[in-house]
Design a protein around this motif. Structure first.
Motif, mmCIF file in Angstrom:
data_model
loop_
_atom_site.group_PDB
_atom_site.id
_atom_site.type_symbol
_atom_site.label_atom_id
_atom_site.label_comp_id
_atom_site.label_asym_id
_atom_site.label_seq_id
_atom_site.Cartn_x
_atom_site.Cartn_y
_atom_site.Cartn_z
ATOM 1 N N LYS A 85 0.676 -1.198 -0.008
ATOM 2 C CA LYS A 85 0.094 0.032 0.251
ATOM 3 C C LYS A 85 0.893 1.082 0.047
ATOM 4 C CE LYS A 85 -0.356 0.030 5.037
ATOM 5 N NZ LYS A 85 -1.182 0.080 6.078
ATOM 6 N N THR A 86 2.202 1.147 0.484
ATOM 7 C CA THR A 86 2.909 2.194 0.414
ATOM 8 C C THR A 86 3.877 2.654 -0.593
ATOM 9 O OG1 THR A 86 4.530 0.744 1.966
ATOM 10 C CG2 THR A 86 3.160 2.314 2.853
ATOM 11 N N THR A 87 3.907 1.515 -1.667
ATOM 12 C CA THR A 87 4.680 1.440 -2.940
ATOM 13 C C THR A 87 4.966 2.987 -3.455
ATOM 14 O OG1 THR A 87 4.694 -0.949 -3.231
ATOM 15 C CG2 THR A 87 5.558 0.450 -4.951
ATOM 16 N N PRO A 88 5.839 3.631 -3.545
ATOM 17 C CA PRO A 88 6.019 5.007 -3.922
ATOM 18 C C PRO A 88 6.110 4.863 -5.829
ATOM 19 C CG PRO A 88 8.161 4.650 -3.355
ATOM 20 C CD PRO A 88 7.204 3.192 -2.966
ATOM 21 N N PRO A 89 5.764 5.898 -6.355
ATOM 22 C CA PRO A 89 5.802 5.967 -7.745
ATOM 23 C C PRO A 89 7.482 6.001 -7.988
ATOM 24 C CG PRO A 89 4.921 8.169 -6.983
ATOM 25 C CD PRO A 89 5.145 7.098 -5.820
ATOM 26 N N GLY A 90 7.695 5.691 -9.425
ATOM 27 C CA GLY A 90 8.951 5.981 -9.858
ATOM 28 C C GLY A 90 9.062 6.033 -11.267
ATOM 29 N N HIS A 91 10.038 5.995 -12.084
ATOM 30 C CA HIS A 91 10.128 6.008 -13.453
ATOM 31 C C HIS A 91 9.590 4.967 -13.895
ATOM 32 C CE1 HIS A 91 13.611 9.093 -12.470
ATOM 33 N NE2 HIS A 91 12.946 9.737 -13.260
ATOM 34 N N GLY A 92 8.459 5.025 -14.950
ATOM 35 C CA GLY A 92 7.806 3.993 -15.556
ATOM 36 C C GLY A 92 6.310 3.810 -14.907
ATOM 37 N N SER A 135 -6.765 -3.033 5.106
ATOM 38 C CA SER A 135 -6.303 -3.687 3.752
ATOM 39 C C SER A 135 -7.014 -2.950 2.681
ATOM 40 C CB SER A 135 -6.538 -4.993 3.658
ATOM 41 O OG SER A 135 -8.025 -5.398 4.094
ATOM 42 N N LYS A 136 -8.328 -2.559 2.971
ATOM 43 C CA LYS A 136 -9.081 -1.814 1.930
ATOM 44 C C LYS A 136 -8.889 -0.220 2.035
ATOM 45 C CE LYS A 136 -13.333 -4.423 3.190
ATOM 46 N NZ LYS A 136 -13.672 -4.728 1.829
ATOM 47 N N VAL A 137 -8.288 0.331 3.048
ATOM 48 C CA VAL A 137 -7.840 1.798 2.821
ATOM 49 C C VAL A 137 -6.466 1.704 2.124
ATOM 50 C CG1 VAL A 137 -7.250 3.620 4.146
ATOM 51 C CG2 VAL A 137 -8.951 2.203 4.984
ATOM 52 N N GLY A 138 -5.861 0.763 1.847
ATOM 53 C CA GLY A 138 -4.447 0.491 1.027
ATOM 54 C C GLY A 138 -5.000 1.201 -0.451
ATOM 55 N N ALA A 139 -5.954 0.969 -0.722
ATOM 56 C CA ALA A 139 -5.990 1.272 -2.211
ATOM 57 C C ALA A 139 -6.322 2.891 -2.226
ATOM 58 C CB ALA A 139 -7.531 0.780 -2.801
ATOM 59 N N VAL A 140 -6.552 3.401 -1.208
ATOM 60 C CA VAL A 140 -6.568 5.105 -1.095
ATOM 61 C C VAL A 140 -5.238 5.534 -1.134
ATOM 62 C CG1 VAL A 140 -7.533 6.847 0.101
ATOM 63 C CG2 VAL A 140 -8.865 4.881 -0.089
ATOM 64 N N GLU A 141 -4.333 4.639 -0.175
ATOM 65 C CA GLU A 141 -3.113 5.058 0.032
ATOM 66 C C GLU A 141 -2.056 5.170 -1.430
ATOM 67 O OE1 GLU A 141 0.624 4.643 3.321
ATOM 68 O OE2 GLU A 141 -1.305 3.535 3.693
ATOM 69 N N LEU A 142 -2.315 4.005 -1.759
ATOM 70 C CA LEU A 142 -1.622 3.874 -3.348
ATOM 71 C C LEU A 142 -2.036 4.957 -4.196
ATOM 72 C CD1 LEU A 142 -1.529 0.067 -4.001
ATOM 73 C CD2 LEU A 142 0.176 1.753 -4.055
ATOM 74 N N LYS A 273 2.479 23.591 -1.295
ATOM 75 C CA LYS A 273 2.529 22.183 -1.365
ATOM 76 C C LYS A 273 4.053 21.856 -1.490
ATOM 77 C CE LYS A 273 0.160 19.620 -4.122
ATOM 78 N NZ LYS A 273 -0.349 18.668 -3.055
ATOM 79 N N ASP A 274 4.561 20.770 -0.882
ATOM 80 C CA ASP A 274 6.064 20.381 -0.604
ATOM 81 C C ASP A 274 6.223 18.906 -1.110
ATOM 82 O OD1 ASP A 274 8.715 19.849 -0.116
ATOM 83 O OD2 ASP A 274 8.702 20.944 1.856
ATOM 84 N N TRP A 275 6.517 18.835 -2.742
ATOM 85 C CA TRP A 275 6.523 17.640 -3.081
ATOM 86 C C TRP A 275 7.786 16.944 -2.788
ATOM 87 C CZ3 TRP A 275 2.628 15.341 -4.941
ATOM 88 C CH2 TRP A 275 1.548 15.977 -5.788
ATOM 89 N N GLY A 276 8.912 17.473 -2.274
ATOM 90 C CA GLY A 276 10.021 16.930 -1.829
ATOM 91 C C GLY A 276 9.638 15.999 -0.542
ATOM 92 N N ARG A 277 9.007 16.831 0.407
ATOM 93 C CA ARG A 277 8.512 16.406 1.903
ATOM 94 C C ARG A 277 7.690 15.286 1.471
ATOM 95 N NH1 ARG A 277 5.028 20.274 5.262
ATOM 96 N NH2 ARG A 277 3.560 19.290 3.551
ATOM 97 N N PHE A 278 6.569 15.370 0.541
ATOM 98 C CA PHE A 278 5.885 14.316 0.106
ATOM 99 C C PHE A 278 6.586 12.863 -0.320
ATOM 100 C CE2 PHE A 278 2.918 11.950 -2.681
ATOM 101 C CZ PHE A 278 1.648 12.110 -2.353
ATOM 102 N N THR A 279 7.554 12.990 -0.994
ATOM 103 C CA THR A 279 8.252 12.050 -1.651
ATOM 104 C C THR A 279 9.213 11.584 -0.462
ATOM 105 O OG1 THR A 279 8.505 12.948 -3.791
ATOM 106 C CG2 THR A 279 9.930 11.263 -3.179
ATOM 107 N N ARG A 280 9.587 12.335 0.500
ATOM 108 C CA ARG A 280 10.648 11.735 1.434
ATOM 109 C C ARG A 280 9.739 10.894 2.662
ATOM 110 N NH1 ARG A 280 12.407 17.056 1.511
ATOM 111 N NH2 ARG A 280 11.428 17.363 3.243
ATOM 112 N N GLN A 281 8.666 11.312 2.556
ATOM 113 C CA GLN A 281 7.814 10.790 3.771
ATOM 114 C C GLN A 281 7.245 9.357 3.005
ATOM 115 O OE1 GLN A 281 5.119 13.869 4.787
ATOM 116 N NE2 GLN A 281 6.181 14.241 6.280
ATOM 117 N N ALA A 282 7.019 9.543 1.585
ATOM 118 C CA ALA A 282 6.388 7.941 1.042
ATOM 119 C C ALA A 282 7.671 7.075 1.184
ATOM 120 C CB ALA A 282 6.202 8.379 -0.410
ATOM 121 N N HIS A 283 8.991 7.572 0.923
ATOM 122 C CA HIS A 283 9.955 6.533 0.989
ATOM 123 C C HIS A 283 10.324 6.103 2.560
ATOM 124 C CE1 HIS A 283 11.973 8.350 -2.767
ATOM 125 N NE2 HIS A 283 10.788 7.997 -2.887
#
Length: 319
Positions: A85-92, A135-142, A273-283
């Protein structure tokens, strides 16, 4: 901007989320509303009947297709089944937007009240006693991890009640969190618990008082939440009618309520909006989930799914 509404059960967070979303639509903004609460009431707050709400597509029932779409051809993700549910996006990876232009999002959302509505779905008979709601909310997180929102766009999420939101990293996915608080010890207790958990993660929290009868109620909230209190809603005839299934045009809400909704939206915009923070926290939270249980279940190190050169945001869409 991504906005969450949280609070003690029965505090009115679903009502406030629906009012915020409808006022944003009224102001000409594009809105995606998501019901991520165990008790699914957001559709009703937008005026849908129980029967109509029951027929809405459920994100939790389509997790496999959501994963398959978002994975795209990201070489770091071996298969859709390997995604957490936490998998972050990447190239592709494939990204989604507030307009729900991707087919998977178009099919799983419903136009209502001038916006698009997605619902997680509640427990089914097969879930009782054996399934975890997260497990259902995982769809929202993704989806939130892969969702790019631009200027004049809002993602409004009605979250699970109380501190249940901290069972996942989803509480960090928002630019502003509004905690709806009644003038009671239990309600302000939820605020203090939420604020304590969120403090180290740079989560912006504002309090919206609700069910305020008099000046004593206001003083009570001010004494317990201080400067976090953005404003408050008194008893509202408009809200009472809406909760009986008769929501009128949002412009019919009392003037004080409209003004508070506009201040709340302005606060969201000003915060930016801070996309850098968003990405760091996702990681960070993907790493935690991988080490806690994901690696053991899959037999591989799922931290390798993190693309260190990929920063989520509008720039990647332009590229």
């Amino acid at each position: 901007m991504k906005v969450a509404f949280v609070g003690k059960g029965g505090s009115g967070k679903t009502t406030m989320a629906s009012l915020f979303a409808r006022r944003a639509v009224d102001a000409g903004r594009r809105v995606l509303a998501i019901d991520a609460d165990i008790n699914q009431h957001l559709a009703g707050a937008f005026g849908l009947s129980e029967g109509e709400a029951a027929r809405l597509p459920k994100l939790g029932e389509h997790l496999a297709s959501i994963k398959d779409y978002l994975r795209g051809d990201n070489p770091r993700i071996a298969s859709a089944e390997a995604m957490l549910k936490t998998t972050p996006p990447g190239h592709g990876s494939r990204l989604v937007d507030v307009a729900c232009s991707a087919t998977v999002m178009r099919d799983l959302t419903t136009p209502v009240a001038g916006l698009r509505l997605a619902v997680t779905g509640g427990f089914t008979e097969d879930d009782l006693g054996v399934a975890c709601y997260h497990s259902k909310v995982g769809a929202v997180e993704l989806i939130l991890n892969h969702l790019v929102d631009g200027d004049g766009e809002y993602v409004v999420v009605d979250m699970v009640a109380g501190a249940e939101a901290f069972a996942s990293g989803m509480f960090t996915r928002f630019d502003r969190t509004f905690l709806v608080c009644e003038p009671t010890r239990r309600s302000v207790g939820v605020y203090h618990q939420y604020a304590e958990y969120a403090a180290e993660y740079d989560v912006a929290i504002s309090v919206l008082g609700n069910k305020i009868d008099d000046a004593e109620d206001v003083r009570f909230l001010q004494s317990h939440v201080g400067e976090a209190l953005l404003g408050w809603f008194g008893r509202s005839g408009y809200v009472k009618r809406a909760e009986r299934g008769e929501p009128g045009p949002i412009g019919e809400l009392e003037a004080d309520g409209l003004a508070l909704l506009d201040r709340a939206r302005d606060l969201v915009d000003i915060g930016g909006k801070d996309w850098g923070r968003f990405t760091r926290q996702a990681h960070e939270f993907h790493t935690r989930n991988a080490l806690a249980w994901g690696n053991g279940r899959s037999g591989v190190d799922l931290r390798d799914q993190i693309d260190p050169d990929f920063i989520m945001g509008s720039s990647v869409v332009a590229a």
